[in-house]
Design a protein around this motif. Sequence first.
Motif, PDB file in Angstrom:
ATOM      1  N   PRO A  54       9.385 -27.002   4.407  1.00  0.00           N
ATOM      2  CA  PRO A  54      10.735 -27.494   4.076  1.00  0.00           C
ATOM      3  C   PRO A  54      11.870 -26.634   4.632  1.00  0.00           C
ATOM      4  O   PRO A  54      12.984 -27.136   4.822  1.00  0.00           O
ATOM      5  N   LYS A  55      11.604 -25.368   4.921  1.00  0.00           N
ATOM      6  CA  LYS A  55      12.653 -24.491   5.440  1.00  0.00           C
ATOM      7  C   LYS A  55      12.810 -24.581   6.959  1.00  0.00           C
ATOM      8  O   LYS A  55      13.740 -24.008   7.519  1.00  0.00           O
ATOM      9  N   MET A  56      11.909 -25.303   7.611  1.00  0.00           N
ATOM     10  CA  MET A  56      11.991 -25.456   9.067  1.00  0.00           C
ATOM     11  C   MET A  56      12.681 -26.767   9.434  1.00  0.00           C
ATOM     12  O   MET A  56      12.321 -27.439  10.398  1.00  0.00           O
ATOM     13  N   ASP A  57      13.707 -27.125   8.675  1.00  0.00           N
ATOM     14  CA  ASP A  57      14.348 -28.427   8.842  1.00  0.00           C
ATOM     15  C   ASP A  57      14.951 -28.638  10.234  1.00  0.00           C
ATOM     16  O   ASP A  57      15.062 -29.771  10.706  1.00  0.00           O
ATOM     17  N   LYS A  58      15.322 -27.566  10.917  1.00  0.00           N
ATOM     18  CA  LYS A  58      15.884 -27.702  12.266  1.00  0.00           C
ATOM     19  C   LYS A  58      14.848 -28.196  13.272  1.00  0.00           C
ATOM     20  O   LYS A  58      15.205 -28.686  14.354  1.00  0.00           O
ATOM     21  N   TYR A  59      13.576 -28.078  12.905  1.00  0.00           N
ATOM     22  CA  TYR A  59      12.516 -28.351  13.875  1.00  0.00           C
ATOM     23  C   TYR A  59      11.615 -29.522  13.494  1.00  0.00           C
ATOM     24  O   TYR A  59      10.624 -29.769  14.168  1.00  0.00           O
ATOM     25  N   TRP A  60      11.956 -30.229  12.443  1.00  0.00           N
ATOM     26  CA  TRP A  60      11.130 -31.358  12.021  1.00  0.00           C
ATOM     27  C   TRP A  60      11.039 -32.417  13.120  1.00  0.00           C
ATOM     28  O   TRP A  60       9.970 -32.952  13.403  1.00  0.00           O
ATOM     29  N   GLY A  61      12.169 -32.720  13.730  1.00  0.00           N
ATOM     30  CA  GLY A  61      12.181 -33.730  14.789  1.00  0.00           C
ATOM     31  C   GLY A  61      11.434 -33.283  16.030  1.00  0.00           C
ATOM     32  O   GLY A  61      10.750 -34.079  16.679  1.00  0.00           O
ATOM     33  N   ASP A  62      11.567 -31.993  16.368  1.00  0.00           N
ATOM     34  CA  ASP A  62      10.857 -31.454  17.533  1.00  0.00           C
ATOM     35  C   ASP A  62       9.349 -31.631  17.366  1.00  0.00           C
ATOM     36  O   ASP A  62       8.648 -32.041  18.297  1.00  0.00           O
ATOM     37  N   TYR A  63       8.864 -31.298  16.177  1.00  0.00           N
ATOM     38  CA  TYR A  63       7.432 -31.444  15.933  1.00  0.00           C
ATOM     39  C   TYR A  63       7.009 -32.909  15.955  1.00  0.00           C
ATOM     40  O   TYR A  63       6.012 -33.270  16.594  1.00  0.00           O
ATOM     41  N   ALA A  64       7.775 -33.748  15.277  1.00  0.00           N
ATOM     42  CA  ALA A  64       7.403 -35.162  15.162  1.00  0.00           C
ATOM     43  C   ALA A  64       7.284 -35.841  16.519  1.00  0.00           C
ATOM     44  O   ALA A  64       6.433 -36.707  16.719  1.00  0.00           O
TER      45      ALA A  64
END
Length: 203
Positions: free
Chosen positions: A121-131
């Motif tokens: 949950p703290k890596m919110d800046k990178y959720w889209g990158d991973y997805a």
Amino acid sequence: MKPMNILPIALLASALTFTAGAQNATADKTAAKKVEKTDNSKGSESFMERYYAVQATYPALKTLHGNFAASSHTQEKFIERYNQIKAAYPKLTDAHGDYAGSEYSLDEFTKRYFEIKDSYPKMDKYWGDYAGSAKTLPDFVKRYNEIKDSSPDMSDAYGQYAASDKNLKEFSSRYYGAKDSKTAMPCYGEYAGCSKKLSKESK
């Protein structure tokens, strides 16, 4: 009057129909090859060409220009996918560009998005990158920690590196190459993580 023999006429009509169908199928295949050839030619465009092309067409979508430039989609396809996720998930603004530039269906993308959101949950800046990436979650996080620990000066590109197939040396070289070129494109990470040349003149 002699009775008309219907059978030969029916056979002739059937043969003509089959021939016409075969000709249409051949024409369709030829057209498909032409489309495929056109799409493949798009793949030879440089990152800068694609960036400035979408910037000219959609100047207001500033946060998406890098996503498009790094992708393999046409502008039409990219915007179609952008509008799709925007309509379905209007609050996922941080991931609209990542989805539009990816190869995933909307269901696959959002499944991956919520997977990392729930786990980190703290890596919110990178959720889209991973997805939008092809990485497994453990591999993505491993690569994220690798660049975070070794290259704090590339903090704006942590997500792009973690999502890419480049090793850190190659990614860094492309990142600083774009930055030093003074292209005025605020998306060095998107370029560094993709396979496209920076410009036509690039080797």
